[in-house]
Design a protein around this motif. Structure first.
Motif, mmCIF file in Angstrom:
data_model
loop_
_atom_site.group_PDB
_atom_site.id
_atom_site.type_symbol
_atom_site.label_atom_id
_atom_site.label_comp_id
_atom_site.label_asym_id
_atom_site.label_seq_id
_atom_site.Cartn_x
_atom_site.Cartn_y
_atom_site.Cartn_z
ATOM 1 N N LYS A 41 0.830 -1.211 0.000
ATOM 2 C CA LYS A 41 0.000 0.000 0.000
ATOM 3 C C LYS A 41 0.868 1.267 0.000
ATOM 4 C CE LYS A 41 -2.123 -0.843 3.931
ATOM 5 N NZ LYS A 41 -1.543 -2.098 4.444
ATOM 6 N N SER A 42 1.833 1.267 0.914
ATOM 7 C CA SER A 42 2.680 2.466 1.016
ATOM 8 C C SER A 42 3.536 2.637 -0.237
ATOM 9 C CB SER A 42 3.569 2.381 2.251
ATOM 10 O OG SER A 42 2.762 2.400 3.392
ATOM 11 N N THR A 43 3.997 1.529 -0.807
ATOM 12 C CA THR A 43 4.798 1.620 -2.038
ATOM 13 C C THR A 43 3.967 2.271 -3.139
ATOM 14 O OG1 THR A 43 5.959 -0.392 -1.411
ATOM 15 C CG2 THR A 43 6.117 0.270 -3.714
ATOM 16 N N LEU A 44 2.710 1.871 -3.200
ATOM 17 C CA LEU A 44 1.822 2.428 -4.221
ATOM 18 C C LEU A 44 1.684 3.948 -4.050
ATOM 19 C CD1 LEU A 44 -1.391 0.697 -5.401
ATOM 20 C CD2 LEU A 44 -1.517 3.101 -4.813
ATOM 21 N N LEU A 45 1.497 4.370 -2.803
ATOM 22 C CA LEU A 45 1.359 5.808 -2.541
ATOM 23 C C LEU A 45 2.663 6.541 -2.847
ATOM 24 C CD1 LEU A 45 -0.732 6.006 0.760
ATOM 25 C CD2 LEU A 45 -1.506 6.200 -1.583
ATOM 26 N N ARG A 46 3.774 5.915 -2.496
ATOM 27 C CA ARG A 46 5.078 6.553 -2.751
ATOM 28 C C ARG A 46 5.313 6.708 -4.244
ATOM 29 N NH1 ARG A 46 8.545 6.691 1.624
ATOM 30 N NH2 ARG A 46 10.395 6.594 0.312
ATOM 31 N N LEU A 47 4.858 5.758 -5.014
ATOM 32 C CA LEU A 47 4.991 5.868 -6.472
ATOM 33 C C LEU A 47 4.131 7.010 -6.994
ATOM 34 C CD1 LEU A 47 4.928 2.119 -7.603
ATOM 35 C CD2 LEU A 47 6.872 3.659 -7.686
ATOM 36 N N LEU A 48 2.923 7.134 -6.442
ATOM 37 C CA LEU A 48 2.027 8.201 -6.906
ATOM 38 C C LEU A 48 2.561 9.584 -6.530
ATOM 39 C CD1 LEU A 48 -1.460 6.630 -6.157
ATOM 40 C CD2 LEU A 48 -0.589 7.284 -8.395
ATOM 41 N N LEU A 49 3.290 9.644 -5.437
ATOM 42 C CA LEU A 49 3.866 10.930 -5.007
ATOM 43 C C LEU A 49 5.237 11.179 -5.636
ATOM 44 C CD1 LEU A 49 2.929 10.999 -1.237
ATOM 45 C CD2 LEU A 49 2.418 12.785 -2.891
ATOM 46 N N ARG A 78 3.376 17.383 -7.466
ATOM 47 C CA ARG A 78 2.853 17.247 -6.094
ATOM 48 C C ARG A 78 1.873 18.355 -5.746
ATOM 49 N NH1 ARG A 78 8.608 15.534 -3.355
ATOM 50 N NH2 ARG A 78 8.591 13.374 -4.054
ATOM 51 N N ARG A 79 1.972 19.478 -6.465
ATOM 52 C CA ARG A 79 1.021 20.559 -6.188
ATOM 53 C C ARG A 79 -0.397 20.197 -6.649
ATOM 54 N NH1 ARG A 79 4.819 25.829 -7.685
ATOM 55 N NH2 ARG A 79 6.486 25.224 -6.248
ATOM 56 N N GLN A 80 -0.507 19.144 -7.449
ATOM 57 C CA GLN A 80 -1.839 18.689 -7.881
ATOM 58 C C GLN A 80 -2.388 17.630 -6.922
ATOM 59 O OE1 GLN A 80 -1.843 17.499 -12.097
ATOM 60 N NE2 GLN A 80 0.178 18.411 -12.223
ATOM 61 N N ALA A 151 -4.086 19.297 3.279
ATOM 62 C CA ALA A 151 -4.069 18.512 2.042
ATOM 63 C C ALA A 151 -5.076 19.018 1.014
ATOM 64 C CB ALA A 151 -4.340 17.044 2.362
ATOM 65 N N ILE A 152 -6.133 19.689 1.473
ATOM 66 C CA ILE A 152 -7.171 20.105 0.517
ATOM 67 C C ILE A 152 -7.152 21.604 0.234
ATOM 68 C CG2 ILE A 152 -8.706 18.199 1.127
ATOM 69 C CD1 ILE A 152 -10.340 20.303 2.781
ATOM 70 N N VAL A 153 -6.323 22.347 0.979
ATOM 71 C CA VAL A 153 -6.424 23.810 0.912
ATOM 72 C C VAL A 153 -6.073 24.351 -0.480
ATOM 73 C CG1 VAL A 153 -4.043 24.333 1.670
ATOM 74 C CG2 VAL A 153 -5.903 25.903 2.232
ATOM 75 N N HIS A 154 -5.217 23.632 -1.190
ATOM 76 C CA HIS A 154 -4.829 24.121 -2.528
ATOM 77 C C HIS A 154 -5.675 23.475 -3.624
ATOM 78 C CE1 HIS A 154 -2.551 20.529 -1.659
ATOM 79 N NE2 HIS A 154 -2.097 20.426 -2.881
ATOM 80 N N ARG A 155 -6.786 22.876 -3.219
ATOM 81 C CA ARG A 155 -7.758 22.279 -4.133
ATOM 82 C C ARG A 155 -7.100 21.301 -5.097
ATOM 83 N NH1 ARG A 155 -10.135 28.207 -5.382
ATOM 84 N NH2 ARG A 155 -10.971 28.603 -3.319
ATOM 85 N N PRO A 156 -6.534 20.229 -4.534
ATOM 86 C CA PRO A 156 -5.844 19.284 -5.406
ATOM 87 C C PRO A 156 -6.826 18.440 -6.215
ATOM 88 C CG PRO A 156 -5.923 18.420 -3.185
ATOM 89 C CD PRO A 156 -6.546 19.785 -3.126
ATOM 90 N N VAL B 251 4.521 18.802 -0.211
ATOM 91 C CA VAL B 251 3.377 19.606 -0.659
ATOM 92 C C VAL B 251 3.748 20.485 -1.859
ATOM 93 C CG1 VAL B 251 2.250 19.557 1.589
ATOM 94 C CG2 VAL B 251 3.766 21.451 1.038
ATOM 95 N N GLY B 252 4.885 20.179 -2.487
ATOM 96 C CA GLY B 252 5.184 20.830 -3.767
ATOM 97 C C GLY B 252 6.230 21.925 -3.723
ATOM 98 N N GLY B 253 6.978 22.016 -2.628
ATOM 99 C CA GLY B 253 8.055 23.011 -2.576
ATOM 100 C C GLY B 253 9.222 22.586 -3.461
ATOM 101 N N THR B 254 9.719 23.513 -4.260
ATOM 102 C CA THR B 254 10.858 23.197 -5.130
ATOM 103 C C THR B 254 12.149 23.235 -4.305
ATOM 104 O OG1 THR B 254 11.085 25.518 -5.660
ATOM 105 C CG2 THR B 254 9.768 24.196 -7.178
ATOM 106 N N ASP B 255 13.227 22.736 -4.892
ATOM 107 C CA ASP B 255 14.528 22.790 -4.210
ATOM 108 C C ASP B 255 14.914 24.237 -3.911
ATOM 109 O OD1 ASP B 255 14.726 20.099 -4.190
ATOM 110 O OD2 ASP B 255 16.269 19.940 -5.735
ATOM 111 N N SER B 256 14.629 25.130 -4.845
ATOM 112 C CA SER B 256 15.021 26.527 -4.616
ATOM 113 C C SER B 256 14.192 27.129 -3.471
ATOM 114 C CB SER B 256 14.892 27.360 -5.881
ATOM 115 O OG SER B 256 13.583 27.323 -6.348
#
Lengths: 223, 342
Positions: A41-49, A78-80, A151-156, B251-256
């Motif tokens: 499970k965690s491997t799957l999440l790590r791949l998605l991230l 990751r911002r999505q 986790a939801i504040v940036h409307r992913p 959460v999407g921070g770049t290296d810079s």
């Protein structure tokens, strides 16, 4: 939204995290991934991230091939995504407001926009009155809700959660799951890794079952 | 399922969730168009502002620790800079002596004052000559009588034994050029002996050269030490903020973005160290100056140490900021790969 095509993950020490895994997740879908410890499970999440890359196969997230993505593109991917952790991963020297604001500060939004969105996210997890407190002042359940708000504040487009109810009592766990469902109703795809079968069964969403890195079940929970 | 949910949360969430379309359209509005240049610039400036303020706040939280880090850096900076300033002062002193480097032309005893004046005029027009002065036999004897204290004895001599002298000040102190000029002057008529003594100039130049090399070596050594100090300090800051960095990256921070506050921190350490070093040097030179003035006074000189020139002080500040920045950059670059989220 997510496409796994014969995705495998092998580690240098010979351990196989995932065996040729294939499945798809539609946009706006709510999905559980379950299995015992070490199931993958965690491997799957790590791949998605994009914390790890598949050894073979093709993994597409919103059209992007995560096997080919450059290191420079990973932050923007990751911002999505919104992520909720079992251990919350909150910053204890920052207020609740500043913890939740972090993804927006990274995006460089104006202070007014940040305040507006943080207020909205905290309201969504019923923590508006805790904005100026520090995580250490909150209960475990409240800390988890702060993690969800962040986790939801940036409307992913996609929300990933790794054992989000692992440390919570049944009442709080159900409460947190309710929050995830509400977020899903707003159009966000939600993928939760959990081994709490009783809780999953009550929610009647799609469930993938992993065992030793293999997909052994794909169907609606509770059936 | 939702029936098991706490009413408290669901009630608060429900009104928002009831209109998913409006939320989706909001998401698909401004955000999906991509930010314009003004927004990006604002984001960039805002990020720098908050990184700078955050770094200042963190340094301010540990004033003693920050001060001592700056002090160690300041010592490392002020040692080579102080030596360099002292050498500059010695060079200034040596330069004034070098200007006194002269070629003495002792004229034949049969050369009279008219010959001496004519020779002076001729020599003044030669290339490589800055000044020429004729000292007649009579004047030479008079000066010798005054300076030697043998006035009475010299008056007993049947005739003046001293020759006339033309003292030539060269335009530049360059050993081969001076030797060539001396040779050329010695061949002039009425010139008996042309004397050039450069040994002391050469010795001083050699000492200054040695000093320059010593300062250079010391600078390299101490700059390396300074980079290590700042690198180690920043590494500790990175370690203390490991969780924060991992979360930022997740959460999407770049290296810079991750790197930025540490670079500001390095630059701020450098700035503090630069000001401290400037102060230490100014105070140190001023403290030494009293003794130097006293010593040079004993030799009939009005020599005094120059303080830290503003240009040098500003260079010191700039260099310190740059070194702090580079040291932080190296430290973050080394540790950033280890900071991948786990």
């Amino acid at each position: 939204m997510i496409r796994f095509e014969q995705v495998a993950k092998r580690y240098p020490n010979g351990h196989v995290g995932l065996h040729e895994l294939s499945f798809r997740v539609r946009r706006g879908e709510f999905l559980f991934v379950t299995g015992h410890s070490g199931a993958g499970k965690s491997t799957l999440l790590r791949l998605l991230l994009a914390m790890e890359r598949p050894t073979s196969g093709k993994l597409l997230l919103a059209g992007q091939d995560l096997g080919q993505i450059s290191n420079a593109q990973i932050p923007f991917l990751r911002r999505q995504i919104g992520v909720v952790f079992q251990n919350h991963q909150l910053l204890f020297d920052r207020t609740v407001f500043n913890n939740v604001a972090l993804p927006l500060q990274i995006l460089g939004l104006s202070k007014a926009e940040v305040a507006k969105r943080v207020d909205s996210a905290l309201e969504r997890v019923a923590l508006s009155d805790k904005a100026e407190l520090f995580p250490g002042d909150l209960s475990t359940g409240q800390q988890q809700r702060v993690g969800i708000a962040r986790a939801i504040v940036h409307r992913p487009a996609l929300l990933l959660a790794d054992e989000p109810t692992g440390n919570l009592d049944p009442r709080l766990a159900a409460e947190i799951m309710g929050v995830f469902e509400d977020i899903n109703r707003l159009g966000t795809s939600v993928l939760i890794a959990s081994h709490d079968l009783a809780l999953i069964a009550r929610m009647r969403h799609r469930m993938l079952t992993l065992q030793r890195g293999r997909l052994i079940g794909d169907g609606e929970a509770g059936q | 399922m939702s029936a098991t949910r706490s009413p408290k949360v669901s009630e608060r969430v429900a009104p928002k969730a009831a209109d998913p379309q409006s939320e989706k359209s909001k998401r698909g509005g401004h955000d999906d168009d991509g930010p314009d240049f003004r927004t990006l610039l604002h984001a960039w400036l805002e990020s720098h502002r908050s990184s700078l303020l955050d770094s200042l706040r963190r340094l301010g939280k540990q004033p003693i620790g920050s001060f001592f880090t700056c002090l160690v850096m300041a010592v490392a900076l002020s040692l080579p800079m102080g030596l360099s300033l002292l050498l500059s002062n010695v060079e200034r002193l040596g330069g004034s002596w070098q200007r006194a480097a002269q070629i003495s032309l002792y004229l034949k005893l049969d050369a009279n004052s008219r010959d001496g004046e004519a020779l002076r005029e001729q020599i003044k027009g030669l290339p490589g000559v800055a000044e020429a002065e004729y000292v007649s036999r009579e004047k030479a004897l008079e000066e010798f009588q005054q300076q030697s204290g043998l006035g009475d004895a010299l008056r007993e001599l049947p005739e003046n034994p001293l020759p006339g002298v033309v003292v030539v000040t060269p335009a530049e102190v360059d050993k081969p050029a001076l030797e060539a000029l001396r040779q050329r002057l010695s061949e002039l008529p009425k010139v008996d002996v042309a004397q050039l003594d450069l040994v002391w100039v050469e010795r001083l130049a050699a000492i200054l050269k040695l000093g320059d090399r010593f300062v250079f070596g010391l600078t390299v050594l101490l700059v390396s030490a300074l980079l290590l100090v700042i690198g180690n300090t920043i590494r500790l800051h990175i370690e203390n903020r490991r969780t924060e960095i991992e979360v930022i990256k997740l959460v999407g921070g770049t290296d810079s973005y991750v790197r930025r506050p540490f670079l500001y921190m390095g630059a701020l350490y450098g700035l503090g160290a630069g000001f401290l070093a400037w102060g230490v040097l100014a105070f140190g030179l001023d403290w030494l100056n009293d003794a130097v003035i006293g010593l040079s006074g004993l030799y009939g000189s009005d020599f005094a140490l120059a303080g830290v020139p503003a240009a040098d002080g500003l260079s010191l500040l700039l260099g310190a900021v740059l070194l702090g920045y580079i040291g932080a950059w190296i430290a973050v670059a080394r540790h950033l790969s280890e900071l991948a989220p786990r």
